[in-house]
Scaffold this active site. Structure first.
Site, PDB file in Angstrom:
ATOM      1  N   ASP A   1       3.378  -5.011   8.235  1.00 60.56           N
ATOM      2  CA  ASP A   1       2.143  -4.216   8.195  1.00 60.56           C
ATOM      3  C   ASP A   1       0.980  -5.211   8.149  1.00 60.56           C
ATOM      4  O   ASP A   1       0.859  -5.983   7.186  1.00 60.56           O
ATOM      5  CB  ASP A   1       2.153  -3.316   6.958  1.00 60.56           C
ATOM      6  CG  ASP A   1       0.890  -2.459   6.853  1.00 60.56           C
ATOM      7  OD1 ASP A   1      -0.176  -2.893   7.326  1.00 60.56           O
ATOM      8  OD2 ASP A   1       0.974  -1.368   6.262  1.00 60.56           O
TER       9      ASP A   1
ATOM     10  N   ARG B   1     -12.663  -5.272  -5.936  1.00 57.93           N
ATOM     11  CA  ARG B   1     -12.123  -5.885  -4.724  1.00 57.93           C
ATOM     12  C   ARG B   1     -13.277  -6.224  -3.781  1.00 57.93           C
ATOM     13  O   ARG B   1     -14.132  -5.367  -3.516  1.00 57.93           O
ATOM     14  CB  ARG B   1     -11.152  -4.887  -4.075  1.00 57.93           C
ATOM     15  CG  ARG B   1     -10.184  -5.490  -3.112  1.00 57.93           C
ATOM     16  CD  ARG B   1      -9.183  -4.454  -2.607  1.00 57.93           C
ATOM     17  NE  ARG B   1      -9.819  -3.439  -1.779  1.00 57.93           N
ATOM     18  CZ  ARG B   1      -9.178  -2.721  -0.835  1.00 57.93           C
ATOM     19  NH1 ARG B   1      -7.878  -2.894  -0.631  1.00 57.93           N
ATOM     20  NH2 ARG B   1      -9.811  -1.825  -0.135  1.00 57.93           N
TER      21      ARG B   1
ATOM     22  N   TYR C   1      -9.607  -0.309  11.389  1.00 58.73           N
ATOM     23  CA  TYR C   1     -10.928   0.007  10.831  1.00 58.73           C
ATOM     24  C   TYR C   1     -11.381  -0.972   9.765  1.00 58.73           C
ATOM     25  O   TYR C   1     -12.436  -0.782   9.174  1.00 58.73           O
ATOM     26  CB  TYR C   1     -10.982   1.442  10.300  1.00 58.73           C
ATOM     27  CG  TYR C   1      -9.825   1.903   9.453  1.00 58.73           C
ATOM     28  CD1 TYR C   1      -9.699   1.502   8.126  1.00 58.73           C
ATOM     29  CD2 TYR C   1      -8.862   2.744   9.980  1.00 58.73           C
ATOM     30  CE1 TYR C   1      -8.637   1.929   7.354  1.00 58.73           C
ATOM     31  CE2 TYR C   1      -7.786   3.179   9.215  1.00 58.73           C
ATOM     32  CZ  TYR C   1      -7.681   2.772   7.909  1.00 58.73           C
ATOM     33  OH  TYR C   1      -6.624   3.194   7.148  1.00 58.73           O
ATOM     34  N   LYS C   2     -10.580  -1.993   9.511  1.00 59.36           N
ATOM     35  CA  LYS C   2     -10.958  -3.003   8.518  1.00 59.36           C
ATOM     36  C   LYS C   2     -11.597  -4.173   9.266  1.00 59.36           C
ATOM     37  O   LYS C   2     -12.730  -4.075   9.740  1.00 59.36           O
ATOM     38  CB  LYS C   2      -9.726  -3.397   7.707  1.00 59.36           C
ATOM     39  CG  LYS C   2      -9.101  -2.216   6.941  1.00 59.36           C
ATOM     40  CD  LYS C   2      -7.868  -2.661   6.186  1.00 59.36           C
ATOM     41  CE  LYS C   2      -7.139  -1.492   5.543  1.00 59.36           C
ATOM     42  NZ  LYS C   2      -7.906  -0.867   4.449  1.00 59.36           N
TER      43      LYS C   2
ATOM     44  N   PHE D   1       0.874  -1.169   0.000  1.00 59.50           N
ATOM     45  CA  PHE D   1       0.000   0.000   0.000  1.00 59.50           C
ATOM     46  C   PHE D   1       0.909   1.215   0.000  1.00 59.50           C
ATOM     47  O   PHE D   1       1.870   1.282   0.766  1.00 59.50           O
ATOM     48  CB  PHE D   1      -0.909  -0.004   1.242  1.00 59.50           C
ATOM     49  CG  PHE D   1      -1.906   1.102   1.225  1.00 59.50           C
ATOM     50  CD1 PHE D   1      -3.036   1.002   0.424  1.00 59.50           C
ATOM     51  CD2 PHE D   1      -1.723   2.249   1.963  1.00 59.50           C
ATOM     52  CE1 PHE D   1      -3.965   2.031   0.370  1.00 59.50           C
ATOM     53  CE2 PHE D   1      -2.647   3.285   1.919  1.00 59.50           C
ATOM     54  CZ  PHE D   1      -3.767   3.173   1.125  1.00 59.50           C
TER      55      PHE D   1
END
Lengths: 422, 422
Positions: A219, A392, A244-245, A150
């Site tokens: 990560d 996705r 937050y995922k 990312f």
């Protein structure tokens, strides 16, 4: 858990579903059977979800746990509104970062006392990369960075390298083990690739880095809460992640930093804010780092976001991450099977690895007209997201079921075939 | 505004109130008269406050604006709970940092487009100090730092200096103008000292730094929302501040960063996270900084804390900061007068300057037994806070009145004299 989601029959052959969705009836029945047997199915009721929507974007923003609004009404109305400043002590605000860290710890295979919540993932990447260069010591001037990461990890690592005088080597995560050498200070690698959903080899890569005398910084944004991580078991040095995922902490909820206990006394933060001081209320002019994970704190914690996250973590009570992983793999297998059966030939290409050992908890489909397809999917109640050239779909085992996966594939096929909604 | 809080009579002489609070009756009447004439008195109703408490800690944590709970119920229940991922666009989450920055801007004398909200004050100090060394250019190797600053600024500046190869020179803020020279890259100074409440000379210090070719970086934590700052008017280069004190944003609400428009194209952040990229959703491997204030962004914004702050800023609609300043000075004058009249001689010593030009919006009283006195004050409903050797009382003009100030001084006198509560 391996038998839990065992299929009643051999998976349907991957029929090219050019017009009539030939296998739909069988796959719908199979989905219903799998949902009925799913030991995690009951957890869906913990979330604010409506049956009109199939929410496959929990890998970007997790759904709202249904009890969070009442908790936040109390935090805002009573803790802030009535107790005000007293809440820093009486409501436990001050110690929230390390308390929440200890709640996240079992989900990523860490013993207590090694994680603090706070700041964004980007800020934590900066802390971790700079601190790792300092732990690695003189004479190691290279930082290996996952080239497919990312982007923020790469941007921040580049900035850290510029400030510490290191050199960035960007490479495929699979090449990190072979590239580590006696000039390598650390490697920064994503556990799961945000685009492809590929799961990288954390144990093997970490071991190879250690064999070269380098540190492993992981990560975990796309793996924590979706699959076992095993930070302690695999000897990871430092790690960061967002909440937050798959951890459902709320939009932009605080990230976290893991510093393995063996490194804590030499962890030397580039952001030594007052809340990481050994005596934060002594207001001393000189910095003295606190002991333990709290050394990774920086400024005053953002309490509203922090306490929403803390409440959200209640959904994990009594849930084992191994059970989540078993369902995640069964769900993504089943979705891929439905896509193969329903979707017109050649319109999408899965880029998520078929092998379980290489798969996270999302399915990414390369699709030429993705920018047109995703908005129409969302209009029809199937919420995934768009990355350049990709559709996705995230599968959050606590609240996504097999019938959701079947419906998503069916609606995708309809959109691609230009059929109207059912 | 200068006549608004004009005293009906000459201030009462500072009687040593050793036992009987001789001037109490007159001062209570005066307080009631001042409150009745106060044009800002009506704003108190915008806050969740109870009459049992005199809240003089708004300089640490501002009171809850009464409309914030309903707004946050909507943010959590509908924006997160129902719209979920769509809210990044449809609910304006993505642009909140710069939108909120533009709401803060008029309160600190800045034109729009120069402030972004996000991260903690400490993290923003790091961005500002490192970026200022880069703006200052080669050959300037000194960073002047306010030696009396809130500690985190000094700790973070020290870390920044270590990473950029600069040298820290810690000195009294009054000595900054004389110390600036052709080796000075920047000075980092607090506008109001967190301990003493002393207001430093922002215009003069900034001008002196500029005359030496150096940059001025101001920390506005204890001045924003309490008095006019005039960032643009005085040519300040960079500034940071928190929002949970006089701006009432909530516990640990996001801080902010000001980058003067003329520096934005050369602002080079040490924390170039993906949300400061020119094309954040392009997911490009290389960093390209966005134009404007958003270049100061880092990671994903913490939306719950951010939107509570945004709502809280509504209390400023129609309020001029000059009016706030006039009341603040009248309040702190009146409190000091009541303390002088009521408190047993020699028990407290004001260390906040008497001169208006040197006073922020708090009164700090040196007190040997402060650690015993403050808890008892709080027990009696007068909430201030404790710093080493000090009783600290913040006066927030939007919700503190003159009768509050009189009562606080009276209760303080009772506690110090060992008298029971009224």
């Amino acid at each position: 858990m391996s038998d839990t989601y065992e299929r009643a029959q051999a998976p349907a052959p991957a029929l090219p579903g050019d017009a009539g969705r030939p296998a739909a009836s069988a796959l719908r029945e199979e989905a219903a059977r799998l949902d009925a047997a799913d030991p995690l199915a009951g957890h869906r009721a913990k979330f604010a979800l409506d049956d009109a929507t199939v929410y496959l974007d929990g890998n970007s923003l997790g759904a709202l746990p249904a009890h969070v609004p009442a908790r936040m009404a109390d935090v805002i109305g009573r803790e802030w509104g009535e107790l005000r400043i007293r809440s820093w002590d009486e409501s436990g605000w001050w110690t929230a970062p390390e308390r929440i860290g200890d709640r996240i710890a079992p989900l990523v295979g860490a013993a207590a006392g090694q994680i603090v919540a706070g700041d964004s993932t980007s800020v934590n990447v900066f802390k971790a990369v700079v601190a790792a260069t300092r732990l690695a010591g003189e004479g190691r001037d290279e930082i290996l960075v996952d080239a497919s990461t990312f982007p923020t990890d790469g941007y921040i690592a580049e900035s850290a390298a510029r400030m510490t005088g290191h050199r960035i080597v960007a490479l495929d995560p699979a090449d990190v083990p072979g590239a580590a050498n006696d000039r390598t200070a650390l490697a920064l690698v994503n556990h799961v690739d945000y685009r492809t959903g590929r799961l990288h080899d954390l144990p093997g890569t970490t071991a190879a880095l250690h064999a070269a005398g380098a540190l492993a910084v992981w990560d975990l944004c796309h793996s924590a809460g979706a699959l076992p991580v095993g930070l302690d078991a695999h000897g990871v040095d430092l790690a960061v992640g967002c909440t937050y995922k798959y951890l459902n902490g709320g939009p932009g909820s605080p990230a976290y930093l893991y510093v393995a206990e063996r490194h804590q006394d030499r962890f030397d933060s580039p952001l030594p804010g007052w809340t990481s001081h050994a005596a934060p209320f002594g207001m001393e002019p000189g910095y003295r780092a606190a002991d333990g994970a709290v050394r990774g704190r920086v400024g005053t914690p953002d309490i509203l976001s922090m306490l929403a996250l803390e409440a959200a973590l209640d959904v994990w009570d009594g849930v084992g991450i191994e059970a989540v992983r078993a369902k995640s793999l069964a769900l993504t297998d089943f979705f891929l099977e439905c896509v193969a059966a329903y979707v017109p030939a050649g319109r999408v290409t899965p880029i998520t690895p078929a092998a379980h050992a290489e798969r996270g908890s999302q399915v990414a489909l390369a699709c030429e007209d993705a920018p047109d397809v995703m908005p129409e999917l969302i209009r029809r109640g199937v919420v995934g997201d768009l990355r350049p050239g990709l559709l996705r779909f995230g599968f959050t085992p606590l609240y996504v079921g097999f019938s959701d996966a079947e419906r998503a594939a069916r609606v995708l096929a309809d959109v691609l075939a230009g059929r109207p909604s059912d």
